[in-house]
Design a protein around this motif. Structure first.
Motif, PDB file in Angstrom:
ATOM      1  N   UNK A  52     -20.523  25.927  24.335  1.00 11.28           N
ATOM      2  CA  UNK A  52     -20.586  26.987  23.329  1.00 11.28           C
ATOM      3  C   UNK A  52     -19.262  27.763  23.288  1.00 11.28           C
ATOM      4  N   UNK A  53     -18.662  27.957  24.438  1.00 10.66           N
ATOM      5  CA  UNK A  53     -17.416  28.714  24.545  1.00 10.66           C
ATOM      6  C   UNK A  53     -16.229  27.973  23.932  1.00 10.66           C
ATOM      7  N   UNK A  54     -16.112  26.663  24.207  1.00 11.93           N
ATOM      8  CA  UNK A  54     -14.897  25.956  23.815  1.00 11.93           C
ATOM      9  C   UNK A  54     -15.129  24.681  23.010  1.00 11.93           C
ATOM     10  N   UNK A  55     -16.348  24.174  22.975  1.00 13.15           N
ATOM     11  CA  UNK A  55     -16.598  22.928  22.261  1.00 13.15           C
ATOM     12  C   UNK A  55     -16.006  21.736  22.981  1.00 13.15           C
ATOM     13  N   UNK A  56     -16.096  20.578  22.393  1.00 13.49           N
ATOM     14  CA  UNK A  56     -15.532  19.376  22.980  1.00 13.49           C
ATOM     15  C   UNK A  56     -16.570  18.539  23.695  1.00 13.49           C
ATOM     16  N   UNK A  57     -16.092  17.719  24.627  1.00 10.08           N
ATOM     17  CA  UNK A  57     -16.964  16.832  25.395  1.00 10.08           C
ATOM     18  C   UNK A  57     -16.805  17.142  26.879  1.00 10.08           C
ATOM     19  N   UNK A  58     -17.916  17.087  27.585  1.00  9.13           N
ATOM     20  CA  UNK A  58     -17.907  17.343  29.020  1.00  9.13           C
ATOM     21  C   UNK A  58     -17.221  16.196  29.748  1.00  9.13           C
ATOM     22  N   UNK A  59     -16.249  16.530  30.584  1.00  9.89           N
ATOM     23  CA  UNK A  59     -15.585  15.525  31.421  1.00  9.89           C
ATOM     24  C   UNK A  59     -16.033  15.672  32.864  1.00  9.89           C
ATOM     25  N   UNK A  60     -16.128  16.925  33.366  1.00  9.50           N
ATOM     26  CA  UNK A  60     -16.461  17.141  34.774  1.00  9.50           C
ATOM     27  C   UNK A  60     -17.108  18.503  34.954  1.00  9.50           C
ATOM     28  N   UNK A  61     -18.056  18.583  35.886  1.00  6.86           N
ATOM     29  CA  UNK A  61     -18.674  19.851  36.249  1.00  6.86           C
ATOM     30  C   UNK A  61     -18.974  19.827  37.738  1.00  6.86           C
ATOM     31  N   UNK A  62     -18.590  20.899  38.427  1.00  3.56           N
ATOM     32  CA  UNK A  62     -18.833  21.004  39.859  1.00  3.56           C
ATOM     33  C   UNK A  62     -19.191  22.437  40.214  1.00  3.56           C
ATOM     34  N   UNK A  63     -20.066  22.576  41.195  1.00  9.30           N
ATOM     35  CA  UNK A  63     -20.424  23.877  41.740  1.00  9.30           C
ATOM     36  C   UNK A  63     -19.575  24.089  42.974  1.00  9.30           C
ATOM     37  N   UNK A  64     -18.771  25.150  42.973  1.00  4.69           N
ATOM     38  CA  UNK A  64     -17.821  25.414  44.057  1.00  4.69           C
ATOM     39  C   UNK A  64     -17.961  26.863  44.519  1.00  4.69           C
ATOM     40  N   UNK A  65     -17.504  27.109  45.733  1.00  5.73           N
ATOM     41  CA  UNK A  65     -17.429  28.464  46.249  1.00  5.73           C
ATOM     42  C   UNK A  65     -15.972  28.874  46.226  1.00  5.73           C
ATOM     43  N   UNK A  66     -15.647  29.961  45.524  1.00  8.56           N
ATOM     44  CA  UNK A  66     -14.283  30.426  45.372  1.00  8.56           C
ATOM     45  C   UNK A  66     -14.217  31.880  45.807  1.00  8.56           C
ATOM     46  N   UNK A  67     -13.519  32.146  46.910  1.00 10.41           N
ATOM     47  CA  UNK A  67     -13.433  33.498  47.470  1.00 10.41           C
ATOM     48  C   UNK A  67     -14.807  34.116  47.663  1.00 10.41           C
ATOM     49  N   UNK A  72     -19.229  27.588  38.659  1.00 10.05           N
ATOM     50  CA  UNK A  72     -19.186  26.245  38.097  1.00 10.05           C
ATOM     51  C   UNK A  72     -17.787  26.053  37.533  1.00 10.05           C
ATOM     52  N   UNK A  73     -17.105  25.007  37.989  1.00  9.57           N
ATOM     53  CA  UNK A  73     -15.812  24.634  37.427  1.00  9.57           C
ATOM     54  C   UNK A  73     -16.071  23.481  36.472  1.00  9.57           C
ATOM     55  N   UNK A  74     -15.742  23.705  35.205  1.00  7.57           N
ATOM     56  CA  UNK A  74     -16.070  22.739  34.158  1.00  7.57           C
ATOM     57  C   UNK A  74     -14.801  22.323  33.432  1.00  7.57           C
ATOM     58  N   UNK A  75     -14.669  21.024  33.212  1.00  2.00           N
ATOM     59  CA  UNK A  75     -13.538  20.505  32.457  1.00  2.00           C
ATOM     60  C   UNK A  75     -14.079  19.825  31.210  1.00  2.00           C
ATOM     61  N   UNK A 134     -27.643  16.966  42.860  1.00  3.99           N
ATOM     62  CA  UNK A 134     -26.384  16.612  42.210  1.00  3.99           C
ATOM     63  C   UNK A 134     -25.390  17.736  42.452  1.00  3.99           C
ATOM     64  N   UNK A 135     -24.260  17.405  43.085  1.00  7.08           N
ATOM     65  CA  UNK A 135     -23.229  18.390  43.377  1.00  7.08           C
ATOM     66  C   UNK A 135     -22.125  18.403  42.332  1.00  7.08           C
ATOM     67  N   UNK A 136     -21.961  17.317  41.627  1.00  7.30           N
ATOM     68  CA  UNK A 136     -20.927  17.262  40.612  1.00  7.30           C
ATOM     69  C   UNK A 136     -20.980  15.948  39.862  1.00  7.30           C
ATOM     70  N   UNK A 137     -20.433  15.972  38.663  1.00  8.63           N
ATOM     71  CA  UNK A 137     -20.356  14.745  37.878  1.00  8.63           C
ATOM     72  C   UNK A 137     -19.094  14.795  37.039  1.00  8.63           C
ATOM     73  N   UNK A 138     -18.524  13.630  36.812  1.00  4.15           N
ATOM     74  CA  UNK A 138     -17.270  13.556  36.077  1.00  4.15           C
ATOM     75  C   UNK A 138     -17.249  12.277  35.258  1.00  4.15           C
ATOM     76  N   UNK A 139     -16.727  12.387  34.042  1.00  2.00           N
ATOM     77  CA  UNK A 139     -16.560  11.213  33.201  1.00  2.00           C
ATOM     78  C   UNK A 139     -15.102  10.791  33.265  1.00  2.00           C
ATOM     79  N   UNK A 140     -14.854   9.537  33.568  1.00  7.77           N
ATOM     80  CA  UNK A 140     -13.507   8.986  33.582  1.00  7.77           C
ATOM     81  C   UNK A 140     -13.340   8.182  32.296  1.00  7.77           C
ATOM     82  N   UNK A 141     -12.739   8.791  31.261  1.00  4.70           N
ATOM     83  CA  UNK A 141     -12.649   8.123  29.965  1.00  4.70           C
ATOM     84  C   UNK A 141     -11.718   6.912  29.970  1.00  4.70           C
ATOM     85  N   UNK A 142     -10.745   6.916  30.870  1.00  8.06           N
ATOM     86  CA  UNK A 142      -9.808   5.797  30.897  1.00  8.06           C
ATOM     87  C   UNK A 142     -10.449   4.539  31.477  1.00  8.06           C
ATOM     88  N   UNK A 143     -11.302   4.722  32.492  1.00  7.66           N
ATOM     89  CA  UNK A 143     -11.942   3.569  33.121  1.00  7.66           C
ATOM     90  C   UNK A 143     -13.371   3.345  32.632  1.00  7.66           C
TER      91      UNK A 143
END
Length: 174
Positions: A52-67, A72-75, A134-143
Motif C-alpha cells: 500500500x505504501x509503495x506498490x510493486x512486487x514483493x521480493x523479500x520479507x524478513x522479521x528482524x530485531x534492530x536495536x 519487518x524488513x521488506x524489499x 516462516x522467518x523470511x521469504x525472498x523471490x529471486x527473479x533472476x534465477x
C-alpha cells in the motif's frame, strides 16, 4: 522459632531466584529467534502495508530485531522501472519506519522472470513439506525461485521453490 523463620526466608529466596533465572533464560531464548518475541502484526499484514505504501512486487520479507526493536524488513521491486524499494515496518504497531527507494541512476533494472506461482503459494508448499514458523521469504527473479526460511524447533530449514512449477528445488538444514 527463629530457625523456622530463617528456613522460610531461605526457601522464599530460592524460589524467587529460580523464577528470575527462568525469566532471564526465556528472554535470552527469545532474542535468538525474533518470532518468539511475539509481533503484533503478521508477515502478511506487513506485506499489505508495504504494498500500500509503495506498490510493486514483493521480493523479500524478513522479521528482524534492530536495536532491540522488532521490525519487518521488506524489499519490493517497483513495477515501472524494476528498481528496489526497501521498507521497514514496526512489527508491534504496523507503522512504517522507513521507505528507501533506490534512486541510483547507475543501477540496472532487475531482470524479472515472471512468477507463475505466488509467494503465498510457495510458502504454503514449503510449510506443507516442513511445518514450522516462516522467518523470511525472498523471490529471486533472476534465477526464478523463492527462498523460504522456516524455523523448526532448534533447526532452520532453507527451502527453494520453483516460481514456475511450485515444486521444491532444494532443501537445506542449518
Amino acid at each position: 522459632m527463629k530457625k523456622r523463620n530463617i528456613l522460610f526466608a531461605g526457601i522464599a529466596g530460592v524460589v524467587l531466584l529460580g523464577g528470575a533465572i527462568g525469566v532471564g533464560a526465556n528472554s535470552i531464548a527469545g532474542d535468538k529467534n525474533p518470532e518468539n518475541t511475539g509481533s503484533a502484526i503478521s508477515m502478511d499484514e506487513a506485506k499489505k502495508i508495504a504494498l500500500h505504501e509503495a506498490g510493486g512486487k514483493l521480493k523479500e520479507i524478513e522479521l528482524e530485531k534492530d536495536d532491540g526493536r522488532l521490525i519487518y524488513e521488506i524489499e519490493l521491486i517497483s513495477d515501472e522501472k524494476g528498481r528496489k524499494v526497501d521498507i521497514d515496518i514496526d512489527a508491534k504497531t504496523g507503522n512504517v519506519i522507513k521507505v528507501d527507494q533506490d534512486d541510483d541512476h547507475d543501477n540496472e533494472p532487475v531482470t524479472n522472470k515472471e512468477a507463475k506461482v505466488s509467494m503465498e503459494d510457495a510458502i504454503a508448499v514449503a510449510v506443507k513439506d516442513t511445518p514450522g514458523e516462516v522467518e523470511g521469504s525472498e523471490f529471486d527473479p533472476e534465477d526464478g525461485y523463492y527462498e523460504i526460511e522456516i524455523q523448526t524447533g532448534k533447526n532452520e530449514v532453507e527451502i527453494k521453490v520453483d516460481s514456475e512449477t511450485g515444486k521444491i528445488i532444494t532443501k537445506d538444514n542449518d
